[in-house]
Design a protein around this motif. Sequence first.
Motif, PDB file in Angstrom:
ATOM      1  N   ALA A   1      -4.721   5.082  -5.717  1.00  0.00           N
ATOM      2  CA  ALA A   1      -3.783   4.343  -4.860  1.00  0.00           C
ATOM      3  C   ALA A   1      -4.510   3.329  -3.989  1.00  0.00           C
ATOM      4  O   ALA A   1      -4.072   2.174  -3.865  1.00  0.00           O
ATOM      5  N   LEU A   2      -5.621   3.743  -3.390  1.00  0.00           N
ATOM      6  CA  LEU A   2      -6.370   2.819  -2.535  1.00  0.00           C
ATOM      7  C   LEU A   2      -6.969   1.662  -3.329  1.00  0.00           C
ATOM      8  O   LEU A   2      -6.942   0.516  -2.883  1.00  0.00           O
TER       9      LEU A   2
ATOM     10  N   THR B   1       2.636   1.536  -3.476  1.00  0.00           N
ATOM     11  CA  THR B   1       1.680   1.932  -4.508  1.00  0.00           C
ATOM     12  C   THR B   1       1.305   3.404  -4.362  1.00  0.00           C
ATOM     13  O   THR B   1       1.246   4.138  -5.351  1.00  0.00           O
ATOM     14  N   SER B   2       1.089   3.842  -3.139  1.00  0.00           N
ATOM     15  CA  SER B   2       0.755   5.249  -2.902  1.00  0.00           C
ATOM     16  C   SER B   2       1.900   6.157  -3.333  1.00  0.00           C
ATOM     17  O   SER B   2       1.668   7.209  -3.948  1.00  0.00           O
TER      18      SER B   2
ATOM     19  N   SER C   1      -4.095  -0.727  -4.456  1.00  0.00           N
ATOM     20  CA  SER C   1      -3.585  -1.451  -3.291  1.00  0.00           C
ATOM     21  C   SER C   1      -4.566  -2.517  -2.833  1.00  0.00           C
ATOM     22  O   SER C   1      -4.186  -3.659  -2.576  1.00  0.00           O
TER      23      SER C   1
ATOM     24  N   THR D   1       0.827  -1.201   0.000  1.00  0.00           N
ATOM     25  CA  THR D   1       0.000   0.000   0.000  1.00  0.00           C
ATOM     26  C   THR D   1       0.864   1.256   0.000  1.00  0.00           C
ATOM     27  O   THR D   1       0.589   2.203  -0.754  1.00  0.00           O
TER      28      THR D   1
ATOM     29  N   VAL E   1      -5.663   9.643  -4.688  1.00  0.00           N
ATOM     30  CA  VAL E   1      -5.881   8.870  -3.458  1.00  0.00           C
ATOM     31  C   VAL E   1      -6.769   7.668  -3.752  1.00  0.00           C
ATOM     32  O   VAL E   1      -6.471   6.544  -3.324  1.00  0.00           O
TER      33      VAL E   1
ATOM     34  N   ILE F   1       1.676   8.954  -6.239  1.00  0.00           N
ATOM     35  CA  ILE F   1       2.012  10.358  -5.959  1.00  0.00           C
ATOM     36  C   ILE F   1       3.026  10.871  -6.973  1.00  0.00           C
ATOM     37  O   ILE F   1       2.908  11.986  -7.480  1.00  0.00           O
TER      38      ILE F   1
END
Length: 188
Positions: free
Chosen positions: A136-137, A62-63, A140, A59, A133, A67
Amino acid sequence: METMRSLPVFFGITGPSFCLAPDAFNPPSSHFDKNTSEKFKRRIDLNFSFFITNYAAITAGTSFIVILLHPKMVIYCGVLYILWKIHSIIAKESILLVFMNQNIGKYLTIEIRTRALYLMTIWVVVVYCLQPVFTALTLSLLMVLVHAVMRDPKQVENGFVSVGGKMRSYRENDSDDGNESSGSEVMV
């Protein structure tokens, strides 16, 4: 970091050739029956408790990548941070805002500047930060769930994990390949 597993254990890599083990990833059930949902739940519980730190690292990675793929978001967040910092310094030190020998602080009070910064922050969050966001979530969650469902616990050779406060064998058979136990064994 106690639950951080090495990449060979996480990906089911065996031997010096770094190949995936043929039994490392398979579905918990090859057909749907009344026990299928229980098998999925048991496998997800076991994998979450065994690989939780790996999933957190996935997570975070990936975030970070998402970004980096959105430089406008980084720039706008940086500019907002600088504006908020300047605003707090001006408010704390009671610095006068003088422009062309005129005190504009009586027109741009602290409350007005704070509201303007709040509006700009909301605008940046909605326009530039919300989509990255969610991306990414979503990525993940998808990667973690696919791994948690497909990674076969009996292929891993480590002993026991705690699931719901109970010690369970990670090598416990949760697939329907005919070797199911009656569940009456006692684990020591």
